[in-house]
Scaffold this motif. Structure first.
Motif, PDB file in Angstrom:
ATOM      1  N   ARG A 111       0.648  14.255   3.427  1.00  0.00           N
ATOM      2  CA  ARG A 111       0.026  13.456   4.461  1.00  0.00           C
ATOM      3  C   ARG A 111      -1.253  12.912   3.973  1.00  0.00           C
ATOM      4  N   ALA A 112      -1.584  13.320   2.360  1.00  0.00           N
ATOM      5  CA  ALA A 112      -2.752  12.612   1.831  1.00  0.00           C
ATOM      6  C   ALA A 112      -2.794  11.064   1.738  1.00  0.00           C
ATOM      7  N   PRO A 113      -3.800  10.484   1.874  1.00  0.00           N
ATOM      8  CA  PRO A 113      -3.560   8.934   1.892  1.00  0.00           C
ATOM      9  C   PRO A 113      -3.292   8.297   0.543  1.00  0.00           C
ATOM     10  N   ARG A 114      -3.667   8.860  -0.650  1.00  0.00           N
ATOM     11  CA  ARG A 114      -3.159   8.003  -2.109  1.00  0.00           C
ATOM     12  C   ARG A 114      -1.827   8.631  -2.295  1.00  0.00           C
ATOM     13  N   GLU A 115      -0.985   7.972  -3.141  1.00  0.00           N
ATOM     14  CA  GLU A 115       0.610   8.036  -3.263  1.00  0.00           C
ATOM     15  C   GLU A 115       0.605   7.848  -4.721  1.00  0.00           C
ATOM     16  N   ILE A 116       1.475   8.443  -5.355  1.00  0.00           N
ATOM     17  CA  ILE A 116       1.916   8.330  -6.783  1.00  0.00           C
ATOM     18  C   ILE A 116       3.508   8.679  -6.412  1.00  0.00           C
ATOM     19  N   LEU A 117       4.528   7.663  -6.859  1.00  0.00           N
ATOM     20  CA  LEU A 117       5.902   7.817  -6.880  1.00  0.00           C
ATOM     21  C   LEU A 117       6.361   7.910  -8.176  1.00  0.00           C
ATOM     22  N   VAL A 118       6.989   8.727  -8.370  1.00  0.00           N
ATOM     23  CA  VAL A 118       7.808   8.953 -10.010  1.00  0.00           C
ATOM     24  C   VAL A 118       9.095   8.668  -9.743  1.00  0.00           C
ATOM     25  N   LEU A 119       9.822   7.737 -10.588  1.00  0.00           N
ATOM     26  CA  LEU A 119      11.227   7.370 -10.445  1.00  0.00           C
ATOM     27  C   LEU A 119      11.620   7.891 -11.940  1.00  0.00           C
TER      28      LEU A 119
ATOM     29  N   VAL B  92       2.553   2.607 -18.296  1.00  0.00           N
ATOM     30  CA  VAL B  92       2.377   4.130 -17.825  1.00  0.00           C
ATOM     31  C   VAL B  92       1.819   5.125 -19.024  1.00  0.00           C
ATOM     32  N   SER B  93       0.587   5.656 -18.537  1.00  0.00           N
ATOM     33  CA  SER B  93      -0.295   6.495 -19.192  1.00  0.00           C
ATOM     34  C   SER B  93      -0.824   7.393 -18.134  1.00  0.00           C
ATOM     35  N   ALA B  94      -1.410   8.403 -18.761  1.00  0.00           N
ATOM     36  CA  ALA B  94      -2.299   9.273 -17.681  1.00  0.00           C
ATOM     37  C   ALA B  94      -3.386   8.522 -17.221  1.00  0.00           C
ATOM     38  N   GLY B  95      -3.865   7.821 -18.107  1.00  0.00           N
ATOM     39  CA  GLY B  95      -5.193   7.298 -17.863  1.00  0.00           C
ATOM     40  C   GLY B  95      -4.889   6.109 -16.777  1.00  0.00           C
ATOM     41  N   ALA B  96      -3.904   5.318 -16.819  1.00  0.00           N
ATOM     42  CA  ALA B  96      -3.375   4.173 -16.100  1.00  0.00           C
ATOM     43  C   ALA B  96      -3.076   4.633 -14.553  1.00  0.00           C
ATOM     44  N   ILE B  97      -2.484   5.762 -14.643  1.00  0.00           N
ATOM     45  CA  ILE B  97      -2.198   6.517 -13.414  1.00  0.00           C
ATOM     46  C   ILE B  97      -3.586   6.969 -12.632  1.00  0.00           C
ATOM     47  N   VAL B  98      -4.504   7.580 -13.290  1.00  0.00           N
ATOM     48  CA  VAL B  98      -5.835   7.945 -12.555  1.00  0.00           C
ATOM     49  C   VAL B  98      -6.391   6.939 -12.249  1.00  0.00           C
TER      50      VAL B  98
ATOM     51  N   GLY C 218       0.838  -1.218   0.123  1.00  0.00           N
ATOM     52  CA  GLY C 218      -0.314  -0.072   0.003  1.00  0.00           C
ATOM     53  C   GLY C 218       0.711   1.189  -0.226  1.00  0.00           C
ATOM     54  N   ALA C 219       0.155   2.388   0.183  1.00  0.00           N
ATOM     55  CA  ALA C 219       0.870   3.604   0.021  1.00  0.00           C
ATOM     56  C   ALA C 219       1.679   4.140   1.412  1.00  0.00           C
ATOM     57  N   ASN C 220       2.709   4.845   1.302  1.00  0.00           N
ATOM     58  CA  ASN C 220       3.243   5.559   2.264  1.00  0.00           C
ATOM     59  C   ASN C 220       4.161   4.682   3.126  1.00  0.00           C
ATOM     60  N   ALA C 221       4.719   3.652   2.516  1.00  0.00           N
ATOM     61  CA  ALA C 221       5.835   3.091   3.255  1.00  0.00           C
ATOM     62  C   ALA C 221       7.082   3.685   3.484  1.00  0.00           C
ATOM     63  N   PHE C 222       7.400   4.633   2.569  1.00  0.00           N
ATOM     64  CA  PHE C 222       8.423   5.468   2.678  1.00  0.00           C
ATOM     65  C   PHE C 222       8.106   6.788   2.942  1.00  0.00           C
ATOM     66  N   ASN C 223       7.088   7.335   3.411  1.00  0.00           N
ATOM     67  CA  ASN C 223       6.561   8.548   3.647  1.00  0.00           C
ATOM     68  C   ASN C 223       7.289   8.918   5.039  1.00  0.00           C
ATOM     69  N   PRO C 224       8.144   9.951   5.216  1.00  0.00           N
ATOM     70  CA  PRO C 224       8.614  10.179   6.542  1.00  0.00           C
ATOM     71  C   PRO C 224       7.656  11.067   7.171  1.00  0.00           C
TER      72      PRO C 224
ATOM     73  N   ALA D 138       9.807   4.939 -13.790  1.00  0.00           N
ATOM     74  CA  ALA D 138       8.810   4.052 -13.427  1.00  0.00           C
ATOM     75  C   ALA D 138       7.773   4.803 -12.525  1.00  0.00           C
ATOM     76  N   VAL D 139       6.676   4.371 -12.541  1.00  0.00           N
ATOM     77  CA  VAL D 139       5.748   5.037 -11.642  1.00  0.00           C
ATOM     78  C   VAL D 139       5.111   3.875 -10.780  1.00  0.00           C
ATOM     79  N   VAL D 140       5.068   4.405  -9.356  1.00  0.00           N
ATOM     80  CA  VAL D 140       4.410   3.473  -8.390  1.00  0.00           C
ATOM     81  C   VAL D 140       3.328   4.003  -7.546  1.00  0.00           C
ATOM     82  N   VAL D 141       2.146   3.348  -7.844  1.00  0.00           N
ATOM     83  CA  VAL D 141       0.806   3.883  -7.513  1.00  0.00           C
ATOM     84  C   VAL D 141       0.452   3.094  -6.111  1.00  0.00           C
ATOM     85  N   ASP D 142       0.320   3.717  -4.855  1.00  0.00           N
ATOM     86  CA  ASP D 142       0.090   3.046  -3.789  1.00  0.00           C
ATOM     87  C   ASP D 142       0.627   1.770  -3.557  1.00  0.00           C
TER      88      ASP D 142
END
Length: 282
Positions: free
Chosen positions: A104-112, A272-278, A45-51, A261-265
């Motif tokens: 601190r938002a619940p959902r997360e998008i990580l862009v590498l 990877v596309s805008a639609g896939a991310i949303v 899930g989200a926020n594993a690396f969120n300090p 790469a993009v990691v979502v939650d």
């Protein structure tokens, strides 16, 4: 001693970084949603690396028995990025730079990103497009970088600095920097002189050009005063290296083997596309 320990950790981890193996694919392929990353190993899930939400973060660096013994003799504590970087004033922003939304938002998008991978520009454009359909109260976007060409470290570091010094301006900066990187590469190739972007002046097409990050400092609002430009530039490389360390950790944790790469939650997107991310955020 603290600085030496951080340098030792960085060197050991970055030698086996996820970006070193190359990226594969093409820029056009990313637009069509062709796979840009391996499937996720961790589905936590989200926020594993969120300090901002966790006091203890995952540590994927495996140490040899000899290293453990050596550190024990030195009286060192268990190693962690939050422990080693905590002396830096903006360590949270450096290991988790949020460029959109509430940290601190619940959902997360990580862009590498890998600045040296041409398709990073396409992936970033998809992220920007997706952000227009997202709520900043419900989802945040954090950016990470591990570039095969050294100057990408400076450029990611500037994104870190902008994320907290000029809130709301980091995303346009990244669009500019990635576009400019590819444009300069193309100009160099046309003139027969393409080279790795190791230092800032490698990333210029003409002798009169400013390096990419210097060219953007005056575009910020407010602009960076000329007297502060050198200090900001020096900071960028350090911040970029701290972020690069965490990028390697993210790659290992989520099973990402190539950048961008993009990691979502907690799940690395296969396409990877805008639609896939949303859709992944919904």
């Amino acid at each position: 001693m603290r600085g030496l320990l951080v340098s030792t950790i960085l060197l050991g981890v970055l030698l086996s970084g996820c970006g070193a193996a190359g990226t594969g694919g093409s820029a056009d392929a990313v637009d069509r949603g062709v796979p840009a990353a391996s499937s996720s190993v961790s589905d936590g899930g989200a926020n594993a690396f969120n300090p901002y939400l966790r006091e203890s973060l995952p540590n994927t660096r495996l140490m040899s028995a000899e290293a453990v013994q050596m550190l024990g003799k030195l009286g060192a504590r268990k190693q962690s990025i939050e422990g080693e970087a905590a002396y830096r004033s903006h360590w949270r922003e450096e290991i988790y730079p949020v460029v959109f939304g509430d940290p601190r938002a619940p959902r997360e998008i990580l862009v590498l990103l890998d600045f040296a991978a041409p398709q990073s520009e396409k992936v970033w454009k998809a992220v920007v497009e997706a952000s227009r359909s997202l709520s900043p109260r419900q989802c945040k976007i954090a950016v990470f970088g591990n570039s095969r060409e050294n100057y990408g470290t400076d450029l990611l570091g500037l994104a870190v600095w902008i994320s907290y010094s000029r809130p709301g301006q980091a995303m346009p900066y990244l669009s500019y920097a990635l576009e400019r990187w590819n444009a300069v590469k193309a100009e160099q190739k046309r003139s027969g002189g393409a080279k790795p972007f190791t230092n800032e002046y490698d990333a210029t097409a003409k002798a009169t050009d400013f390096p990419i990050h210097y060219g953007y400092l005056t575009r910020l609002r407010p602009p960076v005063p000329a007297r502060d430009e050198l200090a900001v530039a020096r900071y960028c490389y350090d911040a970029g290296n701290v972020n690069m360390y965490q990028t390697v950790q993210l790659c290992r944790y989520y099973g990402v083997q190539r950048l961008p790469a993009v990691v979502v939650d907690g799940k690395a997107l296969g396409r990877v596309s805008a639609g896939a991310i949303v859709n992944a955020v919904k």
